[in-house]
Scaffold this active site. Structure first.
Site, PDB file in Angstrom:
ATOM      1  NE  ARG A   1      52.773 -55.670  21.296  1.00 58.64           N
ATOM      2  CZ  ARG A   1      51.933 -56.191  22.177  1.00 58.64           C
ATOM      3  NH1 ARG A   1      50.662 -56.163  21.964  1.00 58.64           N
ATOM      4  NH2 ARG A   1      52.367 -56.745  23.294  1.00 58.64           N
TER       5      ARG A   1
ATOM      6  CE  LYS B   1      68.413 -81.502  22.919  1.00 59.18           C
ATOM      7  NZ  LYS B   1      68.719 -82.097  21.615  1.00 59.18           N
TER       8      LYS B   1
ATOM      9  NE  ARG C   1      62.020 -58.957  21.697  1.00 56.46           N
ATOM     10  CZ  ARG C   1      60.831 -58.381  21.858  1.00 56.46           C
ATOM     11  NH1 ARG C   1      59.949 -58.893  22.693  1.00 56.46           N
ATOM     12  NH2 ARG C   1      60.514 -57.297  21.174  1.00 56.46           N
TER      13      ARG C   1
ATOM     14  CG  HIS D   1      62.663 -53.053  20.095  1.00 53.08           C
ATOM     15  ND1 HIS D   1      62.646 -53.654  18.856  1.00 53.08           N
ATOM     16  CD2 HIS D   1      61.569 -53.523  20.754  1.00 53.08           C
ATOM     17  CE1 HIS D   1      61.579 -54.447  18.790  1.00 53.08           C
ATOM     18  NE2 HIS D   1      60.916 -54.387  19.926  1.00 53.08           N
TER      19      HIS D   1
HETATM   20  C1  NCD Z   1      58.608 -53.710  23.795  1.00 56.17           C
HETATM   21  C2  NCD Z   1      59.889 -54.494  23.998  1.00 56.17           C
HETATM   22  O1  NCD Z   1      59.904 -55.729  23.859  1.00 56.17           O
HETATM   23  O2  NCD Z   1      60.880 -53.833  24.272  1.00 56.17           O
HETATM   24  N1  NCD Z   1      57.600 -54.460  23.181  1.00 56.17           N
HETATM   25  C3  NCD Z   1      57.576 -54.518  21.805  1.00 56.17           C
HETATM   26  O3  NCD Z   1      58.486 -54.982  21.179  1.00 56.17           O
HETATM   27  N2  NCD Z   1      56.524 -53.968  21.196  1.00 56.17           N
HETATM   28  C4  NCD Z   1      58.140 -52.989  24.992  1.00 56.17           C
HETATM   29  C5  NCD Z   1      57.961 -53.722  26.291  1.00 56.17           C
HETATM   30  O4  NCD Z   1      58.162 -54.928  26.391  1.00 56.17           O
HETATM   31  O5  NCD Z   1      57.595 -53.051  27.252  1.00 56.17           O
END
Ligand code: NCD
Length: 331
Positions: free
Chosen positions: A79, A109, A130, A158
């Site tokens: 997502r 690498k 991320r 997040h």
């Molecule tokens: C979440 C995450 O990556 O923290 N997912 C997301 O971004 N919608 C929740 C999860 O991975 O459980």
């Protein structure tokens, strides 16, 4: 041999990229929800409403046609990565996608995060990152000249998910003050819970935390809530909160964060939201989940109009369109 003077390719003096709006987001890194006050939240939510209307009516526009995003994911994502890519596409921008294929990048690498960021920023105007380490986005932001948007730093935060979560609560229930919000699942490692809890603590809400003993909300976060005077209660049973909850925010047990898999096995099937559980809930309430789900919500619940998790997914697109445009000074 060419002797005459070359005609310039571009009339550069005619056009300069300028911010169109003073919005508090322009050229800012988005690292933690702590940086948002209510004014910022209202601003982004109003812009997200406009993005939604635009997307429904036109599908795409050219607001970000002069901009490129690098989408850099060292951890799996469906997502978050695809909504940022879709957001850029709908606003007419370009994307360098380093997502599922990170194993094909120079990371395999042995290139460091910082070197990768210092390289990618030469090609783009903003980076979505991320990474599995808490604080990784803040580190990247220290070195990068372009804005860094934290799309999840390990078990840390997040922030863009929390924005879309709060936007969903407001869109679905019409207000945030006065709500009873129950957070269920892995409250220790769930970064979405950490960010949303912090955002909610700016409002007059009461919070219920439901988890196994080993996965309780981190102490420092709990203490912050108590210091702010937020009404909090902890339990290990969904049945304690279901009747009064306005929002049931369900999360997955974060298997990848466990160092001892035996501990994960003990808690992995800890609870499930079923139609029978929903029968005890209020008529006007919503069930949310950042997704992916791995058994916490039965598929039959999807038909319940109170199941808001796929509408929540859709809101992620509008919030990320608003945020990207704001950071680039175009909204
Ligand atoms: C979440 C995450 O990556 O923290 N997912 C997301 O971004 N919608 C929740 C999860 O991975 O459980």
């Amino acid at each position: 041999m060419i002797t005459q003077k070359l005609e310039p390719l571009f009339k550069l003096e005619n056009y300069q990229r300028q911010p169109r709006f003073q919005n508090g987001f322009y050229q800012q890194d988005i690292l933690s929800v702590n940086q948002f006050g209510k004014e910022n939240l209202d601003y982004i939510f109003e812009r997200a409403d406009e993005m939604k209307a635009m997307a429904h009516q036109w599908g795409t526009c050219d607001l970000l046609k002069d901009y490129t995003l690098a989408c850099v994911f060292y951890e799996p994502s469906t997502r978050t990565s695809s909504s940022f890519i879709s957001a850029m596409a709908r606003l007419g921008g370009k994307v360098i996608p380093i997502t599922e294929g990170i194993q094909y990048s120079s990371v395999s690498k042995g290139e460091s995060l910082i070197d990768s960021i210092l390289t990618l920023e030469q090609y783009c105007d903003v980076i979505v990152l991320r990474h599995s380490e808490i604080g990784s986005s803040a580190t990247a932001a220290k070195y990068a000249k372009v804005p860094i948007i934290n799309a999840g730093d390990g078990a840390g935060e997040h922030p863009t998910q929390a924005l879309l979560d709060l936007y969903t609560i407001q869109s679905e229930l019409g207000h945030i003050d006065g709500l009873k919000v129950a957070m269920v699942g892995d409250l220790r490692y769930g970064r979405t819970v950490h960010s949303l809890t912090r955002l909610l603590s700016q409002y007059d809400v009461s919070l219920r935390f439901v988890s196994p003993e080993t996965l309780r909300l981190p102490m420092d976060l709990m203490n912050d809530l108590i210091d702010k005077g937020i009404k909090v209660r902890e339990t290990n049973k969904v049945s304690d909160v279901i009747e009064n909850a306005d929002v049931l925010y369900v999360t997955r047990i974060q298997k990848e964060r466990f160092t001892d898999l035996a501990q994960y096995e003990e808690v992995k099937n800890y609870f499930e939201i079923t139609p029978e559980v929903m029968a005890q809930a209020k008529e006007k309430m919503i069930v949310m989940h950042p997704l992916p789900r791995v058994g916490e919500i039965h598929y039959k619940v999807d038909r319940d109009p109170r199941a808001a998790y796929f509408r929540q997914v859709q809101n992620g697109l509008y919030i990320r369109m608003a945020l990207l445009a704001a950071v680039l000074g175009q909204a």
